[in-house]
Design a protein around this motif. Structure first.
Motif, PDB file in Angstrom:
ATOM      1  N   PRO A   1       0.869  -1.413   0.031  1.00 12.72           N
ATOM      2  CA  PRO A   1      -0.177   0.013   0.077  1.00 12.72           C
ATOM      3  C   PRO A   1       0.975   1.238   0.010  1.00 12.72           C
ATOM      4  CG  PRO A   1      -0.769  -1.486   1.707  1.00 12.72           C
ATOM      5  CD  PRO A   1       0.618  -2.224   1.069  1.00 12.72           C
TER       6      PRO A   1
ATOM      7  N   THR B   1      -0.212   4.356   0.764  1.00 11.18           N
ATOM      8  CA  THR B   1      -0.396   5.242   2.110  1.00 11.18           C
ATOM      9  C   THR B   1      -1.230   4.185   2.958  1.00 11.18           C
ATOM     10  OG1 THR B   1      -2.623   5.976   1.142  1.00 11.18           O
ATOM     11  CG2 THR B   1      -0.640   7.211   0.814  1.00 11.18           C
ATOM     12  N   GLY B   2      -1.478   4.535   4.157  1.00 11.15           N
ATOM     13  CA  GLY B   2      -2.287   3.858   5.227  1.00 11.15           C
ATOM     14  C   GLY B   2      -1.340   2.653   5.858  1.00 11.15           C
TER      15      GLY B   2
ATOM     16  N   ARG C   1       0.243  -0.659   7.204  1.00 14.26           N
ATOM     17  CA  ARG C   1       0.766  -1.748   6.503  1.00 14.26           C
ATOM     18  C   ARG C   1       0.674  -2.999   7.612  1.00 14.26           C
ATOM     19  NH1 ARG C   1       5.940  -0.520   2.583  1.00 14.26           N
ATOM     20  NH2 ARG C   1       4.723   0.891   1.231  1.00 14.26           N
TER      21      ARG C   1
ATOM     22  N   PHE D   1      -3.282  -5.544   5.387  1.00 15.67           N
ATOM     23  CA  PHE D   1      -3.900  -5.048   4.283  1.00 15.67           C
ATOM     24  C   PHE D   1      -4.195  -6.402   3.303  1.00 15.67           C
ATOM     25  CE2 PHE D   1       0.785  -5.400   3.953  1.00 15.67           C
ATOM     26  CZ  PHE D   1       0.971  -5.690   2.536  1.00 15.67           C
ATOM     27  N   SER D   2      -4.641  -5.928   2.179  1.00 15.24           N
ATOM     28  CA  SER D   2      -5.034  -6.917   1.274  1.00 15.24           C
ATOM     29  C   SER D   2      -4.686  -6.110   0.048  1.00 15.24           C
ATOM     30  CB  SER D   2      -6.425  -7.367   0.946  1.00 15.24           C
ATOM     31  OG  SER D   2      -6.991  -7.843   2.093  1.00 15.24           O
ATOM     32  N   GLU D   3      -3.866  -7.023  -1.017  1.00 15.14           N
ATOM     33  CA  GLU D   3      -3.447  -6.363  -2.190  1.00 15.14           C
ATOM     34  C   GLU D   3      -3.398  -7.573  -3.446  1.00 15.14           C
ATOM     35  OE1 GLU D   3      -2.566  -3.850  -3.923  1.00 15.14           O
ATOM     36  OE2 GLU D   3      -2.168  -2.399  -2.430  1.00 15.14           O
TER      37      GLU D   3
ATOM     38  N   TYR E   1       1.500   0.647 -10.645  1.00 17.23           N
ATOM     39  CA  TYR E   1       1.277   1.118  -9.135  1.00 17.23           C
ATOM     40  C   TYR E   1       2.518   0.707  -8.495  1.00 17.23           C
ATOM     41  CZ  TYR E   1      -3.298   1.579 -10.976  1.00 17.23           C
ATOM     42  OH  TYR E   1      -4.264   2.052 -11.679  1.00 17.23           O
ATOM     43  N   ARG E   2       3.003  -0.410  -8.591  1.00 13.85           N
ATOM     44  CA  ARG E   2       4.312  -0.860  -7.893  1.00 13.85           C
ATOM     45  C   ARG E   2       5.418   0.173  -8.180  1.00 13.85           C
ATOM     46  NH1 ARG E   2       6.169  -6.691  -9.406  1.00 13.85           N
ATOM     47  NH2 ARG E   2       7.116  -5.435 -11.030  1.00 13.85           N
TER      48      ARG E   2
ATOM     49  N   ARG F   1       4.694   3.247  -5.934  1.00 14.07           N
ATOM     50  CA  ARG F   1       4.965   2.783  -4.695  1.00 14.07           C
ATOM     51  C   ARG F   1       6.682   3.080  -4.236  1.00 14.07           C
ATOM     52  NH1 ARG F   1       0.578  -0.552  -4.900  1.00 14.07           N
ATOM     53  NH2 ARG F   1       1.683  -2.277  -5.694  1.00 14.07           N
TER      54      ARG F   1
END
Length: 856
Positions: free
Chosen positions: A356, A358-359, A361, A364-366, A822-823, A826
């Motif tokens: 993730p 933000t938020g 860790r 979490f689910s990904e 997205y990776r 991040r």
């Protein structure tokens, strides 16, 4: 004649509040001037006692100093009382009057001395009184003058105040009481209050606050590895510290040391012995390893082989990273045909798990999203395991999942055969001779329709000839093998997807044959056969168009895949063809011919709008693409300036050599230029030099500014507020580029980066406003838009966005392209956060990194 109230009395009644404030200011002013030596000595004495200076000085010096301080306080108090004079009300009125022009309050207190009885003289006096009354009504409270610089020329009051503030922050009020226990010839005794302090600092990665031991009693539960700091005050030996939590076995200081620190590694006790001592039972909470597991819901593989594997991870303080590992399950492989040979050794497939941005860790689910269609293990049995780690490098591993490596499936028989031989070749180069035999057998006297076009057949024969040459000369090394495997993959995709142009041609020929059959009065069987041929050709074309849209566009702004949209369009076409067939069966050939012409016109419009995507661009589209290219080039210059700034202040950081330092052009770092290598769109030599990454940064910035000026001069006519805002934004971008150029020439890289950021923001505003202006013009012109890429579907603008309803510009589409963006995002954010927290970096660089975090 009755006595009239004097004007000054009426005015002062109205000014009662400002007069009271002015009078209070006079009191404060005189108190400060009379007693500032008294409170200066008092503050200095209190600061010295709270800081414990009396505990380190001889008793005789302490008492003499205290006596002198007490005597000074008495003298300065008497001096202040004698000097202080209580202000009168008339003094407050005089101060307010002095602040007004013309002294109206004094004038209102005067009485007419001459001219009484003279009507003209009295009217003149009344007019004067009225004017003074108006001025007096504007009176306000006068601020007191509290400045003491002419009395305290050395600023002793500020020194005393600073000492008192330091004592309040770092001293203790309890130390003042220890003065009473001091006697001649003896050292100071322990204070009545606490004579020790202690803190427990959990590890930084836990994010937990520090604990103040003075506020805790009984039991303490803290993470293992927490740092304990204890400070003992007073006489050495009066207090001592004992503990059983640190497992210290080396050189350990004395238990009576004034400053002690150690880490909590196990359960035990912590005790301070002596006056005011305390005891705690300490429980060290071990850091549990992270955990990760697969999720059954949401597992899917797209038509082109992109896998999506959901997973769930958790840790008590947060997961820092993870890896997905694919291993070939050789025992489960069906060792037939080309898989009989021993496979060449290959490293396991390792993919970084997405985290993730933000938020929290902690839990979490990904989704792990990757396309492994071209890997040699595609569709072969593999084992998948997930591994995550936390901040202390503890690992957590999931259960092993047995599966076949998700990949694209080929349904065309020839394409599937080519992919199978490609797999055998990648499995082992020993299969090279067998692969050539199979490929030659496939292509020997091919049946009509086996190859979609002559191009695919020629490519097939060229690959076969190259492979045979390598095998016969025994020169099939890894590089040659991989090159041939890539060529086989491209050929299989071509055979599977075909050529959209061929499908269009087949569909048009089917339409023409059906039209001619109806005109010539063909039999029902012949018309039915031609109608089925048209259906098949149309379905083939729409299928290929759908696959192409999925590969190129992803999903549209309504969350609907192009395949779903194409299916709806295909249903519309099928309804039209059903209507045509129904009309022909009823013998209404004229109406059927008209419906067929409408169908042909619809498909022709579809082909025309498709052809406008490249060479048929409008001036507005061309201008948007030019501005987008300028924005990419400006981003590249900004990246290069930032790397130069890093190397200037931190030469050993090797900021340009990180493998993860990917520039605008997509290349790795290694100190090279990362700006975009876009098309110049008619740019001059200076701009071409900027695109090629040559010349100094200032010269390239100048060339880019000139290119922007050229593009501004070639903008299409745009009316309305949106067009005006677009021009203003581009003007701002030009000025910001000019400022960046000047900063680069003066070698002020930090300022140049700020100006470049302003230029990029202005360019984005200009492009957004320009898109709105073009959309308004298209809507006013009849709502036709630029083009419709598919049936009823509007084409996208140069930024990949799809106009919404009513010509409004906007999209929910992802503007990022490439694999796993997205990776990548991040990783960039994590790297920026890491660098912004490194204290050894220059302040100017860290300020820039913080601005990046605030913006993104």
């Amino acid at each position: 004649m009755p006595n009239q109230e004097r004007p000054i009395t009426t005015v002062l009644n109205r000014l009662r509040r400002p007069l009271s404030l002015t009078w209070a200011g006079l009191i404060a002013e005189r108190l400060v001037r009379a007693f500032w030596p008294f409170w200066t000595v008092l503050a200095a004495s209190a600061a010295a006692l709270m800081l414990g200076l009396h505990e380190v000085l001889p008793v005789e010096v302490v008492w003499v100093t205290l006596m002198l301080a007490g005597l000074a306080l008495v003298v300065f108090a008497g001096f202040g009382i004698a000097r202080f004079r209580w202000p009168r009300r008339a003094e407050a009125v005089a101060r307010m009057d002095a602040a007004l022009p013309g002294h109206p309050l004094a004038a209102l207190a005067d009485a007419q001395a001459i001219g009484k009885g003279d009507l003209a003289s009295e009217r003149l006096w009344q007019a004067h009184q009225s004017r003074m009354t108006e001025r007096a009504a504007k009176a306000h409270a006068v601020s007191p003058d509290l400045k003491l610089s002419r009395y305290d020329t050395f600023g002793l009051r500020y020194v005393a105040l600073l000492g008192l503030l330091v004592a309040l922050l770092f001293g203790s009020v309890w130390r003042v009481g220890s003065v009473g226990t001091m006697t001649s010839g003896n050292a100071p005794q322990l204070a009545a209050g606490p004579a020790w302090e202690g803190w427990v600092d959990p590890p930084a990665y836990t994010g937990l606050p520090s604990l103040y031991l003075n506020d805790l009693e009984g039991q303490i539960s803290v993470p293992s590895g927490s740092r304990v700091t204890v400070r003992l005050y007073g006489e050495v030996g009066a207090l001592n510290l004992s503990e059983t939590v640190s497992e210290r076995t080396g050189e350990v200081g004395a238990a009576t040391d004034s400053d002690q620190s150690f880490d909590i590694l196990r359960n035990g006790e912590l005790r301070i012995d002596g006056p005011g001592g305390r005891e705690w039972k300490v429980f060290a909470k071990a850091d549990t390893p992270p955990a990760v597991e697969f999720m059954e819901e949401g597992v899917k593989t797209t038509f082109d082989g992109q896998m999506s594997q959901p997973f769930r991870a958790r840790d008590d303080y947060g997961v820092t990273g993870g890896t997905a590992i694919f291993n070939l399950d050789l025992a489960q492989v069906d060792r037939k045909y080309g898989l009989q040979a021993e496979p060449e050794p290959r490293e396991p497939i390792q993919l970084d798990l997405p985290m993730p941005i933000t938020g929290d860790r902690a839990a979490f689910s990904e989704r792990l999203i990757e396309n492994l269609s071209q890997h040699p293990w595609a569709h072969l049995p593999v084992t998948l395991s997930l591994r995550v780690k936390d901040a202390v490098d503890q690992d957590g591993t999931s259960e092993t999942l047995q599966m076949k490596l998700p990949a694209r499936r080929f349904f065309d028989p020839l394409a599937a055969a080519v992919i199978e031989q490609r797999r055998d070749l990648l499995w082992s180069r020993i299969n090279g001779h067998r692969v050539t035999q199979v490929l030659r057998a496939i292509s020997y006297k091919p049946e009509p329709g086996l190859f979609r076009s002559e191009t695919s057949y020629l490519r097939f024969r060229m690959i076969l000839r190259k492979l045979e040459t390598r095998v016969s000369l025994n020169s099939l090394d890894e590089d040659a093998r991989d090159e041939i495997a890539q060529a086989l993959w491209d050929l299989a995709v071509l055979l599977e997807d075909g050529d959209i142009g061929d499908a269009l041609e087949r569909m048009r020929e089917a339409q023409e044959r059906l039209s001619e059959a109806m005109k010539n009065g063909a039999t029902d069987e012949e018309i039915a056969r031609l109608m089925q041929e048209l259906r098949d050709a149309t379905q083939d074309y729409l299928r290929q168009k759908s696959q192409q849209a999925q590969r190129e566009d992803g999903t549209d702004q309504r969350g609907q895949t192009p395949q779903d949209m194409m299916q709806m369009s295909q249903q519309d076409l099928q309804d039209m063809m059903d209507r045509i067939q129904e009309l022909m069966e009823q013998g209404r050939f004229a109406e059927a011919q008209q419906a067929l012409e409408e169908f042909q016109e619809m498909m022709e419009n579809l082909r025309v709008t498709e052809g406008q995507g490249q060479n048929g661009q409008s001036p507005g589209q061309q201008a948007m693409e030019g501005l987008a290219e300028t924005l990419r080039n400006q981003q590249g210059l900004s990246d290069q300036a930032f790397r130069d700034l890093q190397e200037q202040f931190n030469p050993n950081s090797q900021s340009g050599q990180s493998q993860s330092n990917e520039g605008q052009s997509g290349g790795e770092g290694r100190g090279q230029s990362h700006e975009g290598q876009g098309q110049g769109n008619g740019a001059e030599d200076g701009n071409q030099q900027a695109e090629n990454g040559q010349g100094s940064l200032a010269d390239r910035q100048e060339a880019l500014r000139r290119e922007l000026e050229r593009q501004r001069g070639n903008l299409p006519g745009m009316g309305g507020e949106a067009g005006e805002r677009a021009r203003d934004a581009l003007d701002r971008a030009g000025r910001a580029m000019e400022g960046a150029e000047e900063s680069l020439r003066s070698e002020d890289l930090a300022e140049a980066i700020d100006r470049q950021s302003e230029a990029m923001e202005a360019l984005r505003d200009g492009m957004r406003n320009m898109g709105e202006a073009l959309a308004e013009e298209n809507q006013n012109a009849g709502g036709q838009g630029e083009a419709f890429g598919q049936l009823g579907e509007q084409g996208s603008d140069p930024l990949g966005r799809t106009p919404g309803q009513g010509g409004q510009v906007g999209t929910q589409d992802s503007l990022l392209q490439g694999e796993d963006v997205y990776r990548r995002a991040r990783e960039l954010l994590d790297e920026i956060r890491r660098r912004s927290g490194e204290g050894e970096r220059p302040e100017v660089e860290r300020n820039y990194l913080r601005r990046l975090l605030d913006r993104f």
